[in-house]
Design a protein around this motif. Structure first.
Motif, PDB file in Angstrom:
ATOM      1  N   LEU A  51       0.821  -1.201   0.000  1.00 51.25           N
ATOM      2  CA  LEU A  51       0.000   0.000   0.000  1.00 51.25           C
ATOM      3  C   LEU A  51       0.862   1.261   0.000  1.00 51.25           C
ATOM      4  O   LEU A  51       0.472   2.282  -0.586  1.00 51.25           O
ATOM      5  CB  LEU A  51      -0.933   0.002   1.211  1.00 51.25           C
ATOM      6  CG  LEU A  51      -1.997   1.108   1.234  1.00 51.25           C
ATOM      7  CD1 LEU A  51      -2.904   1.028   0.015  1.00 51.25           C
ATOM      8  CD2 LEU A  51      -2.818   1.049   2.521  1.00 51.25           C
ATOM      9  N   ALA A  52       2.032   1.192   0.619  1.00 51.86           N
ATOM     10  CA  ALA A  52       2.940   2.338   0.589  1.00 51.86           C
ATOM     11  C   ALA A  52       3.368   2.657  -0.841  1.00 51.86           C
ATOM     12  O   ALA A  52       3.508   3.829  -1.210  1.00 51.86           O
ATOM     13  CB  ALA A  52       4.165   2.067   1.460  1.00 51.86           C
ATOM     14  N   GLY A  53       3.578   1.616  -1.647  1.00 46.01           N
ATOM     15  CA  GLY A  53       3.890   1.842  -3.056  1.00 46.01           C
ATOM     16  C   GLY A  53       2.740   2.512  -3.781  1.00 46.01           C
ATOM     17  O   GLY A  53       2.937   3.417  -4.610  1.00 46.01           O
ATOM     18  N   GLN A  54       1.519   2.088  -3.480  1.00 48.48           N
ATOM     19  CA  GLN A  54       0.348   2.713  -4.091  1.00 48.48           C
ATOM     20  C   GLN A  54       0.200   4.165  -3.622  1.00 48.48           C
ATOM     21  O   GLN A  54      -0.182   5.043  -4.407  1.00 48.48           O
ATOM     22  CB  GLN A  54      -0.909   1.920  -3.747  1.00 48.48           C
ATOM     23  CG  GLN A  54      -0.939   0.534  -4.364  1.00 48.48           C
ATOM     24  CD  GLN A  54      -2.219  -0.211  -4.014  1.00 48.48           C
ATOM     25  OE1 GLN A  54      -3.283   0.382  -3.919  1.00 48.48           O
ATOM     26  NE2 GLN A  54      -2.106  -1.510  -3.813  1.00 48.48           N
ATOM     27  N   ALA A  55       0.494   4.410  -2.353  1.00 47.52           N
ATOM     28  CA  ALA A  55       0.397   5.773  -1.833  1.00 47.52           C
ATOM     29  C   ALA A  55       1.387   6.698  -2.531  1.00 47.52           C
ATOM     30  O   ALA A  55       1.072   7.866  -2.791  1.00 47.52           O
ATOM     31  CB  ALA A  55       0.638   5.773  -0.324  1.00 47.52           C
ATOM     32  N   GLN A  56       2.567   6.178  -2.857  1.00 48.89           N
ATOM     33  CA  GLN A  56       3.529   6.992  -3.600  1.00 48.89           C
ATOM     34  C   GLN A  56       2.983   7.331  -4.983  1.00 48.89           C
ATOM     35  O   GLN A  56       3.131   8.460  -5.465  1.00 48.89           O
ATOM     36  CB  GLN A  56       4.864   6.263  -3.727  1.00 48.89           C
ATOM     37  CG  GLN A  56       5.941   7.059  -4.472  1.00 48.89           C
ATOM     38  CD  GLN A  56       6.261   8.369  -3.780  1.00 48.89           C
ATOM     39  OE1 GLN A  56       6.674   8.373  -2.613  1.00 48.89           O
ATOM     40  NE2 GLN A  56       6.093   9.491  -4.464  1.00 48.89           N
ATOM     41  N   GLY A  57       2.340   6.376  -5.622  1.00 45.57           N
ATOM     42  CA  GLY A  57       1.713   6.645  -6.909  1.00 45.57           C
ATOM     43  C   GLY A  57       0.610   7.683  -6.787  1.00 45.57           C
ATOM     44  O   GLY A  57       0.430   8.527  -7.685  1.00 45.57           O
ATOM     45  N   PHE A  58      -0.136   7.645  -5.700  1.00 42.32           N
ATOM     46  CA  PHE A  58      -1.201   8.618  -5.439  1.00 42.32           C
ATOM     47  C   PHE A  58      -0.605  10.023  -5.312  1.00 42.32           C
ATOM     48  O   PHE A  58      -1.117  10.992  -5.885  1.00 42.32           O
ATOM     49  CB  PHE A  58      -1.930   8.196  -4.168  1.00 42.32           C
ATOM     50  CG  PHE A  58      -3.162   8.978  -3.832  1.00 42.32           C
ATOM     51  CD1 PHE A  58      -3.978   9.517  -4.816  1.00 42.32           C
ATOM     52  CD2 PHE A  58      -3.529   9.145  -2.501  1.00 42.32           C
ATOM     53  CE1 PHE A  58      -5.134  10.224  -4.484  1.00 42.32           C
ATOM     54  CE2 PHE A  58      -4.673   9.847  -2.165  1.00 42.32           C
ATOM     55  CZ  PHE A  58      -5.471  10.393  -3.155  1.00 42.32           C
ATOM     56  N   VAL A  59       0.496  10.128  -4.581  1.00 38.61           N
ATOM     57  CA  VAL A  59       1.187  11.423  -4.434  1.00 38.61           C
ATOM     58  C   VAL A  59       1.679  11.915  -5.791  1.00 38.61           C
ATOM     59  O   VAL A  59       1.524  13.097  -6.138  1.00 38.61           O
ATOM     60  CB  VAL A  59       2.357  11.299  -3.437  1.00 38.61           C
ATOM     61  CG1 VAL A  59       3.226  12.551  -3.460  1.00 38.61           C
ATOM     62  CG2 VAL A  59       1.832  11.055  -2.026  1.00 38.61           C
ATOM     63  N   ASP A  60       2.262  11.022  -6.567  1.00 36.38           N
ATOM     64  CA  ASP A  60       2.787  11.406  -7.880  1.00 36.38           C
ATOM     65  C   ASP A  60       1.683  11.868  -8.823  1.00 36.38           C
ATOM     66  O   ASP A  60       1.901  12.733  -9.676  1.00 36.38           O
ATOM     67  CB  ASP A  60       3.547  10.232  -8.515  1.00 36.38           C
ATOM     68  CG  ASP A  60       4.820   9.876  -7.754  1.00 36.38           C
ATOM     69  OD1 ASP A  60       5.300  10.720  -6.961  1.00 36.38           O
ATOM     70  OD2 ASP A  60       5.316   8.748  -7.940  1.00 36.38           O
ATOM     71  N   ALA A  61       0.487  11.275  -8.667  1.00 32.94           N
ATOM     72  CA  ALA A  61      -0.624  11.624  -9.554  1.00 32.94           C
ATOM     73  C   ALA A  61      -1.211  12.993  -9.231  1.00 32.94           C
ATOM     74  O   ALA A  61      -1.790  13.642 -10.113  1.00 32.94           O
ATOM     75  CB  ALA A  61      -1.714  10.554  -9.461  1.00 32.94           C
ATOM     76  N   TYR A  62      -1.057  13.433  -7.982  1.00 31.14           N
ATOM     77  CA  TYR A  62      -1.630  14.720  -7.556  1.00 31.14           C
ATOM     78  C   TYR A  62      -0.567  15.487  -6.757  1.00 31.14           C
ATOM     79  O   TYR A  62      -0.692  15.673  -5.546  1.00 31.14           O
ATOM     80  CB  TYR A  62      -2.881  14.505  -6.699  1.00 31.14           C
ATOM     81  CG  TYR A  62      -3.947  13.675  -7.367  1.00 31.14           C
ATOM     82  CD1 TYR A  62      -4.867  14.249  -8.253  1.00 31.14           C
ATOM     83  CD2 TYR A  62      -4.039  12.303  -7.120  1.00 31.14           C
ATOM     84  CE1 TYR A  62      -5.843  13.489  -8.872  1.00 31.14           C
ATOM     85  CE2 TYR A  62      -5.017  11.535  -7.738  1.00 31.14           C
ATOM     86  CZ  TYR A  62      -5.914  12.127  -8.605  1.00 31.14           C
ATOM     87  OH  TYR A  62      -6.882  11.370  -9.216  1.00 31.14           O
ATOM     88  N   PRO A  63       0.494  15.944  -7.423  1.00 28.87           N
ATOM     89  CA  PRO A  63       1.644  16.506  -6.697  1.00 28.87           C
ATOM     90  C   PRO A  63       1.362  17.809  -5.963  1.00 28.87           C
ATOM     91  O   PRO A  63       2.126  18.179  -5.067  1.00 28.87           O
ATOM     92  CB  PRO A  63       2.677  16.721  -7.807  1.00 28.87           C
ATOM     93  CG  PRO A  63       1.872  16.850  -9.067  1.00 28.87           C
ATOM     94  CD  PRO A  63       0.698  15.932  -8.877  1.00 28.87           C
ATOM     95  N   ASP A  64       0.284  18.495  -6.308  1.00 33.22           N
ATOM     96  CA  ASP A  64      -0.010  19.787  -5.685  1.00 33.22           C
ATOM     97  C   ASP A  64      -1.124  19.708  -4.643  1.00 33.22           C
ATOM     98  O   ASP A  64      -1.612  20.737  -4.185  1.00 33.22           O
ATOM     99  CB  ASP A  64      -0.395  20.819  -6.756  1.00 33.22           C
ATOM    100  CG  ASP A  64       0.730  21.044  -7.757  1.00 33.22           C
ATOM    101  OD1 ASP A  64       1.901  21.051  -7.326  1.00 33.22           O
ATOM    102  OD2 ASP A  64       0.439  21.198  -8.952  1.00 33.22           O
ATOM    103  N   ARG A  65      -1.508  18.502  -4.271  1.00 24.87           N
ATOM    104  CA  ARG A  65      -2.582  18.333  -3.303  1.00 24.87           C
ATOM    105  C   ARG A  65      -2.051  17.786  -1.987  1.00 24.87           C
ATOM    106  O   ARG A  65      -1.119  16.973  -1.953  1.00 24.87           O
ATOM    107  CB  ARG A  65      -3.659  17.396  -3.859  1.00 24.87           C
ATOM    108  CG  ARG A  65      -4.370  17.935  -5.089  1.00 24.87           C
ATOM    109  CD  ARG A  65      -5.242  19.145  -4.737  1.00 24.87           C
ATOM    110  NE  ARG A  65      -6.325  18.793  -3.829  1.00 24.87           N
ATOM    111  CZ  ARG A  65      -7.560  18.463  -4.234  1.00 24.87           C
ATOM    112  NH1 ARG A  65      -7.852  18.425  -5.531  1.00 24.87           N
ATOM    113  NH2 ARG A  65      -8.496  18.180  -3.345  1.00 24.87           N
TER     114      ARG A  65
END
Length: 206
Positions: A51-65
């Motif tokens: 899930l930490a890997g998925q969370a990094q992808g989530f951050v990368d997808a919305y870098p300004d949020r």
């Protein structure tokens, strides 16, 4: 051929972000609750690692949020709890960085959840020289979280837990009861149910 098969497997395993931050956030939150409250203890570390890997992808997808950074911090901190030992210290430091960055972007995001999570880190992580634990900072962050979300289940629960650590059981009981009676959160029934069970367990132990 093996390399191509690895690439294909990686693509299949990667989360497909919907382009809608609310939907993607709900997916991370739901998976976190499943791991935290439904998986056996010996399965949690690997599940949180994934899930930490998925969370990094989530951050990368919305870098300004701020919201993805908050949930990256939450995932990393619970992953650290499942991992335990000295190996967890790097994870909690990364969690702190994510949460601090979220505060820089939007301190009020998710009703101040970054303050709640930072506060919980500061009283649960060991102090110097092993870690960055600091009860004064914990109190500061947790009280700020309560200012932003006075009736929320999480800020009341974690402030109560902090008060237990500070040997203030009667004050802790007040906040635990408030957490127990907090409004239910839309689309987070499993997280609310699991947290309420934790609250009841702490109330019984006081």
């Amino acid at each position: 051929m093996k390399w191509m098969m690895f690439l294909l497997a990686s693509v299949i395993a990667a989360p497909l972000w919907a382009g809608d931050i609310d939907s993607d956030l709900a997916g991370i939150q739901a998976r976190w609750a499943e791991i935290q409250y439904q998986l056996p203890e010996d399965k949690k570390e690997k599940a949180f690692e994934d899930l930490a890997g998925q969370a990094q992808g989530f951050v990368d997808a919305y870098p300004d949020r701020a919201e993805p950074l908050i949930w990256q911090g939450i995932v990393l901190s619970t992953y650290a709890g499942a991992k335990g030992g000295l190996g967890a210290l790097g994870l909690v430091k990364d969690a702190r960085k994510s949460l601090e960055k979220a505060l820089e972007i939007d301190p009020a995001a998710l009703e101040g959840s970054a303050y709640t999570s930072l506060g919980s880190l500061y009283y649960q992580v060991p102090g110097w020289p092993l870690g960055f634990g600091d009860d004064d900072k914990a109190r500061q962050y947790l009280l700020r979280a309560l200012e932003l979300n006075p009736d929320g289940i999480d800020p009341n629960y974690f402030y109560a837990d902090f008060l237990i650590e500070q040997d203030q059981p009667e004050r802790a009981r007040e906040y635990l009861n408030k957490a127990l009676n907090a409004p239910e959160r839309p689309n987070r029934p499993l997280a609310d149910s699991g947290r309420r069970q934790e609250i009841r367990s702490k109330l019984e132990s006081l």
